[in-house]
Each structure stands twice: as structure tokens, then as C-alpha cells.
Design a protein around this motif. Sequence first.
Motif, PDB file in Angstrom:
ATOM      1  N   ALA A 153       0.831  -1.204   0.000  1.00  0.00           N
ATOM      2  CA  ALA A 153       0.000   0.000   0.000  1.00  0.00           C
ATOM      3  C   ALA A 153       0.868   1.256   0.000  1.00  0.00           C
ATOM      4  CB  ALA A 153      -0.922  -0.011   1.220  1.00  0.00           C
ATOM      5  N   GLU A 154       1.933   1.217   0.811  1.00  0.00           N
ATOM      6  CA  GLU A 154       2.837   2.358   0.863  1.00  0.00           C
ATOM      7  C   GLU A 154       3.603   2.499  -0.454  1.00  0.00           C
ATOM      8  OE1 GLU A 154       3.858   5.650   3.027  1.00  0.00           O
ATOM      9  OE2 GLU A 154       2.510   4.014   3.640  1.00  0.00           O
ATOM     10  N   LEU A 155       3.950   1.354  -1.038  1.00  0.00           N
ATOM     11  CA  LEU A 155       4.658   1.374  -2.320  1.00  0.00           C
ATOM     12  C   LEU A 155       3.765   1.957  -3.418  1.00  0.00           C
ATOM     13  CD1 LEU A 155       7.360   0.524  -3.624  1.00  0.00           C
ATOM     14  CD2 LEU A 155       6.305  -1.669  -4.193  1.00  0.00           C
ATOM     15  N   ALA A 156       2.476   1.622  -3.383  1.00  0.00           N
ATOM     16  CA  ALA A 156       1.543   2.173  -4.357  1.00  0.00           C
ATOM     17  C   ALA A 156       1.462   3.691  -4.223  1.00  0.00           C
ATOM     18  CB  ALA A 156       0.160   1.550  -4.179  1.00  0.00           C
ATOM     19  N   ARG A 157       1.485   4.176  -2.989  1.00  0.00           N
ATOM     20  CA  ARG A 157       1.480   5.628  -2.800  1.00  0.00           C
ATOM     21  C   ARG A 157       2.769   6.241  -3.321  1.00  0.00           C
ATOM     22  NH1 ARG A 157      -1.607   4.233   1.846  1.00  0.00           N
ATOM     23  NH2 ARG A 157       0.243   3.766   3.085  1.00  0.00           N
ATOM     24  N   PHE A 158       3.866   5.543  -3.113  1.00  0.00           N
ATOM     25  CA  PHE A 158       5.152   6.045  -3.605  1.00  0.00           C
ATOM     26  C   PHE A 158       5.189   6.077  -5.133  1.00  0.00           C
ATOM     27  CE2 PHE A 158       9.693   5.222  -4.725  1.00  0.00           C
ATOM     28  CZ  PHE A 158      10.190   6.453  -4.327  1.00  0.00           C
ATOM     29  N   GLN A 159       4.516   5.102  -5.769  1.00  0.00           N
ATOM     30  CA  GLN A 159       4.501   5.059  -7.233  1.00  0.00           C
ATOM     31  C   GLN A 159       3.767   6.250  -7.838  1.00  0.00           C
ATOM     32  OE1 GLN A 159       2.834   1.169  -7.941  1.00  0.00           O
ATOM     33  NE2 GLN A 159       4.838   0.152  -7.897  1.00  0.00           N
ATOM     34  N   ASN A 160       2.941   6.928  -7.031  1.00  0.00           N
ATOM     35  CA  ASN A 160       2.288   8.148  -7.513  1.00  0.00           C
ATOM     36  C   ASN A 160       3.284   9.267  -7.764  1.00  0.00           C
ATOM     37  OD1 ASN A 160      -0.176   6.884  -7.269  1.00  0.00           O
ATOM     38  ND2 ASN A 160      -0.640   7.760  -5.253  1.00  0.00           N
ATOM     39  N   TYR A 161       4.511   9.064  -7.340  1.00  0.00           N
ATOM     40  CA  TYR A 161       5.520  10.111  -7.451  1.00  0.00           C
ATOM     41  C   TYR A 161       6.424   9.945  -8.666  1.00  0.00           C
ATOM     42  CZ  TYR A 161       4.274  11.928  -2.844  1.00  0.00           C
ATOM     43  OH  TYR A 161       3.602  12.493  -1.799  1.00  0.00           O
ATOM     44  N   TYR A 162       6.156   8.984  -9.500  1.00  0.00           N
ATOM     45  CA  TYR A 162       6.940   8.877 -10.740  1.00  0.00           C
ATOM     46  C   TYR A 162       6.085   8.350 -11.872  1.00  0.00           C
ATOM     47  CZ  TYR A 162       7.614   3.977  -9.243  1.00  0.00           C
ATOM     48  OH  TYR A 162       7.422   2.685  -8.828  1.00  0.00           O
ATOM     49  N   ILE A 163       6.547   8.624 -13.105  1.00  0.00           N
ATOM     50  CA  ILE A 163       5.866   8.205 -14.333  1.00  0.00           C
ATOM     51  C   ILE A 163       6.708   7.149 -15.019  1.00  0.00           C
ATOM     52  CG2 ILE A 163       5.141   8.930 -16.647  1.00  0.00           C
ATOM     53  CD1 ILE A 163       4.547  11.685 -15.531  1.00  0.00           C
ATOM     54  N   THR A 164       6.064   6.060 -15.442  1.00  0.00           N
ATOM     55  CA  THR A 164       6.754   5.021 -16.200  1.00  0.00           C
ATOM     56  C   THR A 164       6.121   4.873 -17.577  1.00  0.00           C
ATOM     57  OG1 THR A 164       5.311   3.301 -15.293  1.00  0.00           O
ATOM     58  CG2 THR A 164       7.383   3.749 -14.119  1.00  0.00           C
ATOM     59  N   ALA A 165       6.893   4.341 -18.513  1.00  0.00           N
ATOM     60  CA  ALA A 165       6.401   4.128 -19.877  1.00  0.00           C
ATOM     61  C   ALA A 165       5.453   2.930 -19.915  1.00  0.00           C
ATOM     62  CB  ALA A 165       7.566   3.903 -20.829  1.00  0.00           C
ATOM     63  N   PRO A 166       4.203   3.114 -20.389  1.00  0.00           N
ATOM     64  CA  PRO A 166       3.257   1.992 -20.419  1.00  0.00           C
ATOM     65  C   PRO A 166       3.513   1.007 -21.554  1.00  0.00           C
ATOM     66  CG  PRO A 166       2.243   3.960 -21.296  1.00  0.00           C
ATOM     67  CD  PRO A 166       3.586   4.375 -20.789  1.00  0.00           C
ATOM     68  N   PHE A 167       4.330   1.423 -22.528  1.00  0.00           N
ATOM     69  CA  PHE A 167       4.686   0.541 -23.641  1.00  0.00           C
ATOM     70  C   PHE A 167       5.984   1.047 -24.250  1.00  0.00           C
ATOM     71  CE2 PHE A 167       1.612   3.728 -25.112  1.00  0.00           C
ATOM     72  CZ  PHE A 167       2.350   4.396 -26.079  1.00  0.00           C
ATOM     73  N   THR A 168       6.586   0.248 -25.092  1.00  0.00           N
ATOM     74  CA  THR A 168       7.812   0.650 -25.778  1.00  0.00           C
ATOM     75  C   THR A 168       7.463   1.620 -26.897  1.00  0.00           C
ATOM     76  OG1 THR A 168       8.911  -1.439 -25.280  1.00  0.00           O
ATOM     77  CG2 THR A 168       9.776  -0.157 -27.133  1.00  0.00           C
ATOM     78  N   GLY A 169       8.115   2.781 -26.916  1.00  0.00           N
ATOM     79  CA  GLY A 169       7.792   3.786 -27.920  1.00  0.00           C
ATOM     80  C   GLY A 169       8.766   4.939 -27.882  1.00  0.00           C
ATOM     81  N   THR A 170       8.285   6.123 -28.280  1.00  0.00           N
ATOM     82  CA  THR A 170       9.122   7.314 -28.389  1.00  0.00           C
ATOM     83  C   THR A 170       8.458   8.479 -27.676  1.00  0.00           C
ATOM     84  OG1 THR A 170       9.965   6.584 -30.528  1.00  0.00           O
ATOM     85  CG2 THR A 170      10.258   8.899 -29.989  1.00  0.00           C
ATOM     86  N   VAL A 171       9.250   9.253 -26.934  1.00  0.00           N
ATOM     87  CA  VAL A 171       8.754  10.468 -26.295  1.00  0.00           C
ATOM     88  C   VAL A 171       8.621  11.543 -27.371  1.00  0.00           C
ATOM     89  CG1 VAL A 171       9.234  12.267 -24.602  1.00  0.00           C
ATOM     90  CG2 VAL A 171       9.821   9.880 -24.091  1.00  0.00           C
ATOM     91  N   VAL A 172       7.401  12.028 -27.603  1.00  0.00           N
ATOM     92  CA  VAL A 172       7.179  13.006 -28.675  1.00  0.00           C
ATOM     93  C   VAL A 172       6.950  14.415 -28.141  1.00  0.00           C
ATOM     94  CG1 VAL A 172       6.299  11.287 -30.283  1.00  0.00           C
ATOM     95  CG2 VAL A 172       4.704  12.448 -28.761  1.00  0.00           C
ATOM     96  N   ASP A 173       6.670  14.553 -26.833  1.00  0.00           N
ATOM     97  CA  ASP A 173       6.465  15.900 -26.287  1.00  0.00           C
ATOM     98  C   ASP A 173       6.646  15.883 -24.775  1.00  0.00           C
ATOM     99  OD1 ASP A 173       5.892  18.612 -26.294  1.00  0.00           O
ATOM    100  OD2 ASP A 173       3.724  18.313 -26.116  1.00  0.00           O
ATOM    101  N   ILE A 174       7.287  16.941 -24.253  1.00  0.00           N
ATOM    102  CA  ILE A 174       7.429  17.144 -22.804  1.00  0.00           C
ATOM    103  C   ILE A 174       6.955  18.559 -22.509  1.00  0.00           C
ATOM    104  CG2 ILE A 174       9.024  17.239 -20.849  1.00  0.00           C
ATOM    105  CD1 ILE A 174      10.828  15.300 -22.360  1.00  0.00           C
ATOM    106  N   THR A 175       5.960  18.695 -21.654  1.00  0.00           N
ATOM    107  CA  THR A 175       5.323  19.994 -21.444  1.00  0.00           C
ATOM    108  C   THR A 175       5.814  20.735 -20.210  1.00  0.00           C
ATOM    109  OG1 THR A 175       3.491  19.010 -20.192  1.00  0.00           O
ATOM    110  CG2 THR A 175       3.234  19.141 -22.581  1.00  0.00           C
ATOM    111  N   LYS A 176       6.602  20.072 -19.353  1.00  0.00           N
ATOM    112  CA  LYS A 176       7.067  20.702 -18.114  1.00  0.00           C
ATOM    113  C   LYS A 176       8.585  20.582 -17.988  1.00  0.00           C
ATOM    114  CE  LYS A 176       3.269  22.000 -15.820  1.00  0.00           C
ATOM    115  NZ  LYS A 176       3.074  23.333 -15.204  1.00  0.00           N
TER     116      LYS A 176
END
Length: 351
Positions: A153-176
Motif C-alpha cells: 500500500a505504501e509502495l503504491a502511494r510512492f509510485q504516484n511520485y513517478y511516471i513510467t512508460a506503459p509501452f515501448t515507444g518514443t517520447v514526442v512531447d514534454i510539457t514541463k
Amino acid sequence: MKIKRSYILILIVVLVLVLAVRYFTSPKVKSLQVKETKIENRVVNKTVSASGAIKSKSTVNLSFPSTQVISQITVKEGEKVTQGQILAYLESSIQYQSTQAVRDARDIVLRKRDLFVSDRETNEKTLGGSDQYEIRLRQYNEEVSQAEASYQAELARFQNYYITAPFTGTVVDITKEVGETAATGEAIIKMSNLEDLYFEINVDQEDYGSLKIGQSTEISLDAYGNRKFQGTVSELSLYAGDIGDFTVKIEFEESGEFLPSLGLTGDAKIVVDTTSQEVPSLYYDEVFYDEEDRPFVWVVRNGYLSKYPVEIGLEGDIYTEIKSSPEFPIVIGLNQDIELAEGYKAAIVPN
């Protein structure tokens, strides 16, 4: 005598006026210049056309489920990433410490149970037999399960603090950028699978009824000038959009010379009907229709314009199939502003 002369002059003037009126109001045979056109054998195609853009089957906007300052962005625009790769972090030192503390508590319980199991013989004697041992082991296992649940449960809360790639692909835009605050649900990174692209258009209900999966398509991209690319209709939406149109997806045919790019715009021309082989035809604007919508062509018969009924087949974008051929020369006007009519004299001008 003077009175007679006056009467004569008046009579002459009236006669001239009558003759002038009769000249200008009496029917006359007009003469028009026309040019001859020929029925030729051509493939007749009927198409549906619409503008669209190249899209990816796998495109996603990634965001954080909580609001916090961005601590790190680990990728750049255009970078290829693999499924599960971490792309960005939020400031999470407090949450990390909390997660670490819960994990340590779980590990302590695990070690106690493992030590208890590893010295079974001694523990059975101490507890007074195997039954008492099994009871105590179940208690340890329950404690481990509870500790593991707390950690997940604590790990799930910690995972809210990072973004992972849901599939293999290419980053096409970063807005921040690092140091900026990311709001809950705000798109931070956009990624797509650039190896699985298609061309998407929207058509109205009238055109949608003539579309089928597998129909051949010619695609013109704005970035490539007059160059044409081939494709086939791969998917038709099952319901209309907000404005009553339907989405159509078109797969590109394999071509070693062409690598489509996400976002390119252009036009698609879908062949919805074709004669497949060459048939007798005229240009679409060389076939006319009477008040009852019956097709005809203009011919010159004995030097005069005449309507000649014809039987037509497929009415294509450029050509119309002609199934009956007149024995007289087929003509069209030299000047589109002048309307042809039966009974006009026709002067055929050499092409």
C-alpha cells in the motif's frame, strides 16, 4: 401636296419600325462554334475524399496522480523508451522515507519467521510440541501478510511520485521542466509508438455508407508535394462523432522508401467503386441531363445541334462510363458561358 408628303413620310417611318420589330423579335437560327470530343477507353473510378493526419495506434499523455514539484525528468523529446522505464519523478523524500520505514518493518517480521522456521526442532521442544509450533507459525505468517500488505500500500502511494512508460515507444512531447509544479492529471509527457502509424480521416454520413474495410486508398501528404502513397481502409468507426461524422483509419502499404511521421497532414482518396478495366468513357462534364434526369450528349446532326440520349454506367470523379455510342460527332461548346440548345447551327472547330 404638302399634306400628302407628310402622310407618305409617316407611312415610311411606321413601315421601317414594323420591319425593325419583326427583325428583332422573329425567331432566328443561331450559329455556335463547338469542338468535337471522343469516347475513349479508360478506367473509371469513383472515390470518397477527405483531409486527415497521421496518427499512432499507441499514443498516450502521461501525468502524475498527485500535485508536487517535478524533481527529475529522465528523458528527452525524440528519445526511445522501453515499457516500464521511469520517465520522471516528483519531489518524494518524505514519501520515500515512509516507504522505507514500512519496508524495514516488513523485513524484520520476515526475518523472525525465517529464523523460527530454520530452528524448528528447538522451537517445537520449547513450545511443547508440533501442534503448538504450527499455531505459532501461522501467527508469524499472518504478521508477514499484514506487513507485506502495508508495504504494498505504501509502495503504491510512492509510485504516484513517478511516471513510467506503459509501452515501448518514443517520447514526442514534454510539457514541463524540472522545478515546475505538476498538477494532478496534468499531461507532462506524451509518447507514441512510431512504428505503428496510420492515416485518419473523418467523413460524413453520406460518404460513410459507401466505405468498406479493405478498399484501396491514395494518400497525398502536404509535406511530400505531388507524391502519392498507397493504403487500405483498415477500420471504420461504429458510431458518429459529436458533429455527426465518422472516423476512418487507413493503413499504409509497406514501402522501403517511405517512413511516415506522426502528425503529417494531407488528403486521402478512397476508391469506393471502379470498372477495374478500361471502358468507353467521356469526361464527366461532357455528359448532360435533361429535366427528367436522363443522360444525353450533344451531337451535330446535319449541321445542327441535337440532344442524343445515351446509356451510362459508372459515374466516376473524372470520367463517366458510356454504354451506348452515337453515330454522330459528340461536341461540347467552346465557351462555357454560352448554353447549347437544339436547333442551333454548329460549326465544328478543329482541335
